[in-house]
Design an enzyme around this catalytic site. Structure first.
Site, PDB file in Angstrom:
ATOM      1  N   CYS A  79     -25.431  56.642 -73.729  1.00  0.00           N
ATOM      2  CA  CYS A  79     -24.188  57.059 -74.926  1.00  0.00           C
ATOM      3  C   CYS A  79     -24.332  56.028 -76.258  1.00  0.00           C
ATOM      4  O   CYS A  79     -25.034  57.494 -76.600  1.00  0.00           O
ATOM      5  CB  CYS A  79     -22.605  56.435 -74.569  1.00  0.00           C
ATOM      6  SG  CYS A  79     -20.849  56.856 -74.075  1.00  0.00           S
ATOM      7  N   HIS A 185     -22.351  59.889 -69.314  1.00  0.00           N
ATOM      8  CA  HIS A 185     -22.318  58.264 -68.291  1.00  0.00           C
ATOM      9  C   HIS A 185     -23.308  58.656 -67.118  1.00  0.00           C
ATOM     10  O   HIS A 185     -22.060  58.739 -66.289  1.00  0.00           O
ATOM     11  CB  HIS A 185     -21.260  57.446 -68.260  1.00  0.00           C
ATOM     12  CG  HIS A 185     -20.418  56.586 -70.149  1.00  0.00           C
ATOM     13  ND1 HIS A 185     -20.866  55.453 -69.989  1.00  0.00           N
ATOM     14  CD2 HIS A 185     -19.374  56.455 -70.790  1.00  0.00           C
ATOM     15  CE1 HIS A 185     -21.093  54.994 -71.017  1.00  0.00           C
ATOM     16  NE2 HIS A 185     -20.118  55.728 -71.999  1.00  0.00           N
ATOM     17  N   GLU A 187     -23.471  56.700 -64.950  1.00  0.00           N
ATOM     18  CA  GLU A 187     -23.394  55.421 -64.101  1.00  0.00           C
ATOM     19  C   GLU A 187     -22.293  55.678 -63.409  1.00  0.00           C
ATOM     20  O   GLU A 187     -21.609  55.087 -63.264  1.00  0.00           O
ATOM     21  CB  GLU A 187     -23.619  54.738 -64.503  1.00  0.00           C
ATOM     22  CG  GLU A 187     -22.551  54.327 -65.872  1.00  0.00           C
ATOM     23  CD  GLU A 187     -22.753  54.411 -66.921  1.00  0.00           C
ATOM     24  OE1 GLU A 187     -22.094  54.155 -67.592  1.00  0.00           O
ATOM     25  OE2 GLU A 187     -23.817  54.866 -67.640  1.00  0.00           O
TER      26      GLU A 187
END
Length: 203
Positions: A79, A185, A187
């Site tokens: 990001c 992202h 994650e």
């Protein structure tokens, strides 16, 4: 061991938890010596470019990151981490970034009549080129995005993934040598995001 660079840019724990979930030995750190000793390095980030660059330089972590890249160790940027690798961001009135990669970071702009929501937030597909970090991930898989600015690089050979939002196609992932970076992202991107992290560990 994977070092996750802590330059007070948020979202660190979710990155740490995701790597732990896929079996990585990782640590969130501001210590340049720990980063220098790590096998791989993660450069995450949430927030505005101005404060992120200020924190990075104040903590001396810009040098630690550049040394990791120069060493040939694998680096994953996420990001804002991806955006800061370029030369300049238009955010916060204009910010000089790290200049590792050629290109700028610019605000999404659309005609008012189109009523496009900014930031670009939510799930969207990424069209990837072949690379070890996306091996085994189904084509047209969707990933989680939250951003108002996007990268405009002028080196097509570093393009790894692209995404379309409201008719605009933008760079959503890049790869060069030992570096991979994603605008989305991983994650927060469910199974496909976790697979990308596993691939990064094995890369």
């Amino acid at each position: 061991m994977i070092a996750i660079i802590d330059y007070e840019a948020g979202n660190l724990r979710s990155v740490e938890y995701a790597f732990q979930y896929v079996g990585a030995d990782c640590v969130v750190t501001q210590d340049p010596e720990v980063i220098a000793a790590a096998d791989k390095v993660v450069f995450p980030g949430v927030g505005a470019a101005g404060s992120c660059m200020s924190n990075l330089r104040r903590l001396g972590l810009d040098k630690a990151l550049l040394q990791a890249l120069d060493s040939g160790r694998k680096v994953l940027a996420i990001c804002v981490g991806m955006q800061l690798l370029f030369e300049h961001s238009g955010e916060d009135g204009g910010v000089a970034c790290l200049g590792v990669l050629q290109g700028t970071v610019d605000l999404f702009e659309f005609p008012p009549a189109e009523k496009v929501k900014i930031p670009h937030m939510g799930w969207n597909a990424v069209a990837f080129k072949e690379h070890p970090v996306v091996e085994g991930i189904p084509e047209a898989s969707e990933y989680y995005f939250v951003h108002s600015y996007y990268v405009q690089g002028n080196k097509p050979e570093i393009l790894l993934g692209s995404t379309e939002y409201a008719g605009k196609v933008f760079t959503s992932a890049i790869a060069r040598d030992n570096l991979v970076a994603t605008q989305f992202h991983p994650e927060k991107s469910g199974k496909v995001g976790l697979q990308l992290l596993r691939n990064f560990i094995e890369w």
